[in-house]
Write a protein that holds these residues in place. Sequence first.
Motif, PDB file in Angstrom:
ATOM      1  N   ILE A  21       0.839  -1.197   0.000  1.00  0.00           N
ATOM      2  CA  ILE A  21       0.000   0.000   0.000  1.00  0.00           C
ATOM      3  C   ILE A  21       0.880   1.256   0.000  1.00  0.00           C
ATOM      4  O   ILE A  21       0.587   2.232  -0.701  1.00  0.00           O
ATOM      5  CB  ILE A  21      -0.982  -0.029   1.186  1.00  0.00           C
ATOM      6  CG1 ILE A  21      -1.970  -1.179   0.966  1.00  0.00           C
ATOM      7  CG2 ILE A  21      -1.701   1.283   1.336  1.00  0.00           C
ATOM      8  CD1 ILE A  21      -2.928  -1.375   2.109  1.00  0.00           C
ATOM      9  N   SER A  44       3.756   1.528  -1.383  1.00  0.00           N
ATOM     10  CA  SER A  44       4.268   1.709  -2.741  1.00  0.00           C
ATOM     11  C   SER A  44       3.192   2.297  -3.639  1.00  0.00           C
ATOM     12  O   SER A  44       3.471   3.112  -4.527  1.00  0.00           O
ATOM     13  CB  SER A  44       4.792   0.387  -3.308  1.00  0.00           C
ATOM     14  OG  SER A  44       3.738  -0.431  -3.741  1.00  0.00           O
ATOM     15  N   GLU A  45       1.940   1.919  -3.419  1.00  0.00           N
ATOM     16  CA  GLU A  45       0.844   2.469  -4.201  1.00  0.00           C
ATOM     17  C   GLU A  45       0.676   3.963  -3.924  1.00  0.00           C
ATOM     18  O   GLU A  45       0.381   4.753  -4.826  1.00  0.00           O
ATOM     19  CB  GLU A  45      -0.465   1.761  -3.842  1.00  0.00           C
ATOM     20  CG  GLU A  45      -0.460   0.289  -4.185  1.00  0.00           C
ATOM     21  CD  GLU A  45      -0.985   0.054  -5.582  1.00  0.00           C
ATOM     22  OE1 GLU A  45      -2.115  -0.428  -5.709  1.00  0.00           O
ATOM     23  OE2 GLU A  45      -0.268   0.350  -6.542  1.00  0.00           O
ATOM     24  N   PHE A  48       3.140   5.715  -5.925  1.00  0.00           N
ATOM     25  CA  PHE A  48       2.738   5.714  -7.327  1.00  0.00           C
ATOM     26  C   PHE A  48       1.748   6.846  -7.601  1.00  0.00           C
ATOM     27  O   PHE A  48       1.920   7.645  -8.528  1.00  0.00           O
ATOM     28  CB  PHE A  48       2.113   4.351  -7.632  1.00  0.00           C
ATOM     29  CG  PHE A  48       1.664   4.162  -9.039  1.00  0.00           C
ATOM     30  CD1 PHE A  48       0.325   4.044  -9.340  1.00  0.00           C
ATOM     31  CD2 PHE A  48       2.577   4.065 -10.070  1.00  0.00           C
ATOM     32  CE1 PHE A  48      -0.103   3.847 -10.638  1.00  0.00           C
ATOM     33  CE2 PHE A  48       2.161   3.869 -11.371  1.00  0.00           C
ATOM     34  CZ  PHE A  48       0.815   3.756 -11.654  1.00  0.00           C
ATOM     35  N   LEU A  49       0.707   6.935  -6.770  1.00  0.00           N
ATOM     36  CA  LEU A  49      -0.293   7.974  -6.992  1.00  0.00           C
ATOM     37  C   LEU A  49       0.279   9.354  -6.709  1.00  0.00           C
ATOM     38  O   LEU A  49      -0.097  10.327  -7.362  1.00  0.00           O
ATOM     39  CB  LEU A  49      -1.530   7.698  -6.135  1.00  0.00           C
ATOM     40  CG  LEU A  49      -2.342   6.537  -6.686  1.00  0.00           C
ATOM     41  CD1 LEU A  49      -3.417   6.115  -5.719  1.00  0.00           C
ATOM     42  CD2 LEU A  49      -2.990   6.919  -7.998  1.00  0.00           C
ATOM     43  N   HIS A  64      -6.902   5.707 -10.201  1.00  0.00           N
ATOM     44  CA  HIS A  64      -7.684   5.538  -8.983  1.00  0.00           C
ATOM     45  C   HIS A  64      -8.828   4.577  -9.228  1.00  0.00           C
ATOM     46  O   HIS A  64      -9.096   3.670  -8.438  1.00  0.00           O
ATOM     47  CB  HIS A  64      -8.225   6.882  -8.469  1.00  0.00           C
ATOM     48  CG  HIS A  64      -9.034   6.711  -7.251  1.00  0.00           C
ATOM     49  ND1 HIS A  64     -10.412   6.726  -7.259  1.00  0.00           N
ATOM     50  CD2 HIS A  64      -8.684   6.443  -5.979  1.00  0.00           C
ATOM     51  CE1 HIS A  64     -10.835   6.488  -6.028  1.00  0.00           C
ATOM     52  NE2 HIS A  64      -9.817   6.320  -5.240  1.00  0.00           N
ATOM     53  N   HIS A  97      -7.737   1.067  -9.257  1.00  0.00           N
ATOM     54  CA  HIS A  97      -7.519   0.562  -7.915  1.00  0.00           C
ATOM     55  C   HIS A  97      -8.836   0.249  -7.227  1.00  0.00           C
ATOM     56  O   HIS A  97      -8.928  -0.704  -6.442  1.00  0.00           O
ATOM     57  CB  HIS A  97      -6.731   1.579  -7.081  1.00  0.00           C
ATOM     58  CG  HIS A  97      -5.292   1.620  -7.449  1.00  0.00           C
ATOM     59  ND1 HIS A  97      -4.832   2.027  -8.665  1.00  0.00           N
ATOM     60  CD2 HIS A  97      -4.193   1.294  -6.735  1.00  0.00           C
ATOM     61  CE1 HIS A  97      -3.515   1.954  -8.689  1.00  0.00           C
ATOM     62  NE2 HIS A  97      -3.099   1.510  -7.536  1.00  0.00           N
ATOM     63  N   TYR A 104      -6.505  -1.917   2.186  1.00  0.00           N
ATOM     64  CA  TYR A 104      -6.438  -1.469   0.799  1.00  0.00           C
ATOM     65  C   TYR A 104      -7.643  -0.604   0.479  1.00  0.00           C
ATOM     66  O   TYR A 104      -7.541   0.437  -0.179  1.00  0.00           O
ATOM     67  CB  TYR A 104      -6.386  -2.676  -0.145  1.00  0.00           C
ATOM     68  CG  TYR A 104      -5.997  -2.324  -1.549  1.00  0.00           C
ATOM     69  CD1 TYR A 104      -6.952  -2.230  -2.546  1.00  0.00           C
ATOM     70  CD2 TYR A 104      -4.671  -2.082  -1.878  1.00  0.00           C
ATOM     71  CE1 TYR A 104      -6.590  -1.892  -3.835  1.00  0.00           C
ATOM     72  CE2 TYR A 104      -4.302  -1.745  -3.159  1.00  0.00           C
ATOM     73  CZ  TYR A 104      -5.259  -1.656  -4.140  1.00  0.00           C
ATOM     74  OH  TYR A 104      -4.902  -1.331  -5.416  1.00  0.00           O
TER      75      TYR A 104
END
Lengths: 265, 104
Positions: free
Chosen positions: A90, A92-93, A96-97, A207, A210, A244
């Motif tokens: 999470i 790392s996500e 990313f965003l 988004h 996801h 998540y």
Amino acid sequence: MIESQRHSYHLVDPSPWPISGSLGALATTVGGVMYMHSFQGGATLLSLGLIFILYTMFVWWRDVLRESTLEGHHTKAVQLGPRYGSILFIVSEVMFLFAFFWASSHSSLAPTVEIGGIWPPKGIGVLDPWEIPFLNTPILPSSGAAVTWAHHAILAGKEKRAVYALVATVSLALVSTGFQGMEYYQAPSTISDSIYGSTFFLATGFHGFHVIIGTLFLIICGIRQYLGHLTKEHHVGFEAAAWYWHFVDVVRLFPFVSIYWWGGI
Amino acid sequence: MASSIVRSGFLLGAAACSRRGTTAGRRGFASSAHHDDAYEAAKWEKITYLGIATCTILSIYNLSKGHHHSPDPPAYPYLRIRTKEFPWGPDGLFEIKHHSEDHH
């Protein structure tokens, strides 16, 4: 079996899924590049690669469920792996965003002369943030409340209520995705409409992607809860899905404020 | 010798983490009595229903409004960028243009 090992760790059996996943990734990347440069066979290779990756995910995670729920290998020590792994994933996500929000801010805080020196660029039709975007903004947090309800129901041992709660969570998520699809269909701008379109659709698109992944994860948790896999002391998979989901939910608020609301005025 | 010290240190750390780990869900209360979870579950259930009601009202209100279509903007060079054709053809995904017969 697990009684005969004198340690609390899980030494996994040899498995073909890592290599099949790698081959799928290779096919997807090479096929993707071929497709985007209009080489023959690109679309086929890309589709095959994606199907392979999806298949690998299905069988790999099915093995994890078999090893944990059915064979009992997931001691407290072993559970730490998926727990910390989910948290790091999470994080790392988030990174990313963060990159996409940076890109959006880079272009919108100091708009170049080529787009008229203003933001949104001259000629861009902007969505009214108070219509569908504002509508979607309470739907995801309500879904977050539902997943919290589900978690407490699992902890309290109310297994049937937990299934209802997960159904509510997933239904709200699907409604939200439906509205987002409607919004994309009705949007006056496209991804190829200047840097505005690029940053808007990449940020909202990822988004949305996801949200779809999170919804799928929650559906699987719902099925497992219905089948009785989750207990009040041991439900790491559900917790990972809930974390998540909260991440997706909170992240939603940032684009609403910065891209839809601030970016449109 | 050293590896067994490391291992027991790790196990101790793991044990401490796992105790915290199992309550790392959404419980803000420190007590571990199970009737707290039933209360919390009921509370979040009510919050969820409140959320669903709000969203339903907002949806009905929002979707009943029509929205006006503004006229097409002038063809600025940074709009409808097509420096490279899409792999699937000249039109965007949601566009249906009738001039594409010329390109066959």
